[in-house]
Design an enzyme around this catalytic site. Sequence first.
Site, mmCIF file in Angstrom:
data_model
loop_
_atom_site.group_PDB
_atom_site.id
_atom_site.type_symbol
_atom_site.label_atom_id
_atom_site.label_comp_id
_atom_site.label_asym_id
_atom_site.label_seq_id
_atom_site.Cartn_x
_atom_site.Cartn_y
_atom_site.Cartn_z
ATOM 1 N N CYS A 46 0.855 -1.188 0.000
ATOM 2 C CA CYS A 46 0.000 0.000 0.000
ATOM 3 C C CYS A 46 0.893 1.242 0.000
ATOM 4 C CB CYS A 46 -0.884 -0.018 1.239
ATOM 5 S SG CYS A 46 -1.866 1.468 1.460
ATOM 6 N N CYS A 49 0.232 3.156 3.657
ATOM 7 C CA CYS A 49 0.636 2.618 4.964
ATOM 8 C C CYS A 49 1.708 1.541 4.861
ATOM 9 C CB CYS A 49 -0.576 2.088 5.723
ATOM 10 S SG CYS A 49 -1.231 0.549 5.041
ATOM 11 N N CYS A 95 -7.481 -0.890 1.083
ATOM 12 C CA CYS A 95 -6.519 -1.411 2.043
ATOM 13 C C CYS A 95 -7.248 -1.562 3.380
ATOM 14 C CB CYS A 95 -5.357 -0.440 2.181
ATOM 15 S SG CYS A 95 -4.214 -0.860 3.508
ATOM 16 N N CYS A 98 -5.456 0.922 6.237
ATOM 17 C CA CYS A 98 -5.559 2.390 6.254
ATOM 18 C C CYS A 98 -6.732 2.912 5.432
ATOM 19 C CB CYS A 98 -4.255 3.018 5.774
ATOM 20 S SG CYS A 98 -4.029 2.914 3.987
ATOM 21 N N CYS A 118 -8.255 -5.493 -10.035
ATOM 22 C CA CYS A 118 -7.796 -4.500 -10.994
ATOM 23 C C CYS A 118 -7.339 -3.275 -10.192
ATOM 24 C CB CYS A 118 -8.942 -4.154 -11.942
ATOM 25 S SG CYS A 118 -8.488 -3.007 -13.238
#
Length: 132
Positions: A46, A49, A95, A98, A118
């Site tokens: 991510c 985070c 995510c 976060c 995707c």
Amino acid sequence: MADDSSLEGLKDRLTALQFHVTQEQGTERAFSGEYWDHHEDGSYHCIVCNEALFSSSTKYESGSGWPSFFEALDSAKVRLIDDLSHGMTRTEVRCAKCDAHLGHLFPDGPQPTGQRFCMNSASLDFTPESAK
Ligand SMILES: [Zn+2]
């Protein structure tokens, strides 16, 4: 929702596109991102985070122009949300740690899962596999 001060911090740390995609549910242009045609071994984290979300071993060529994976590193690492915007019924992928927007999930991926995550390159940060 993050408070204003942390949003401001993110604006300093992320590019305008990374901020738009992760915090405003944006989408980068197809074939424009860093990772749709990226083939190194490693993991995709991510951008906000740094949580590891996807492995290169589940990345495949979807032809969509966005990095596509048939499975998340761990299903608990992503949060799936019904997205009814733009007159479509889609599944948004965020995510789990976060709440950054990552992309969408479609049921037309390859086996063994039949799923297509995707993702936006702008939501991800690639980490090469560490030296053996
Ligand atoms: Zn995150």
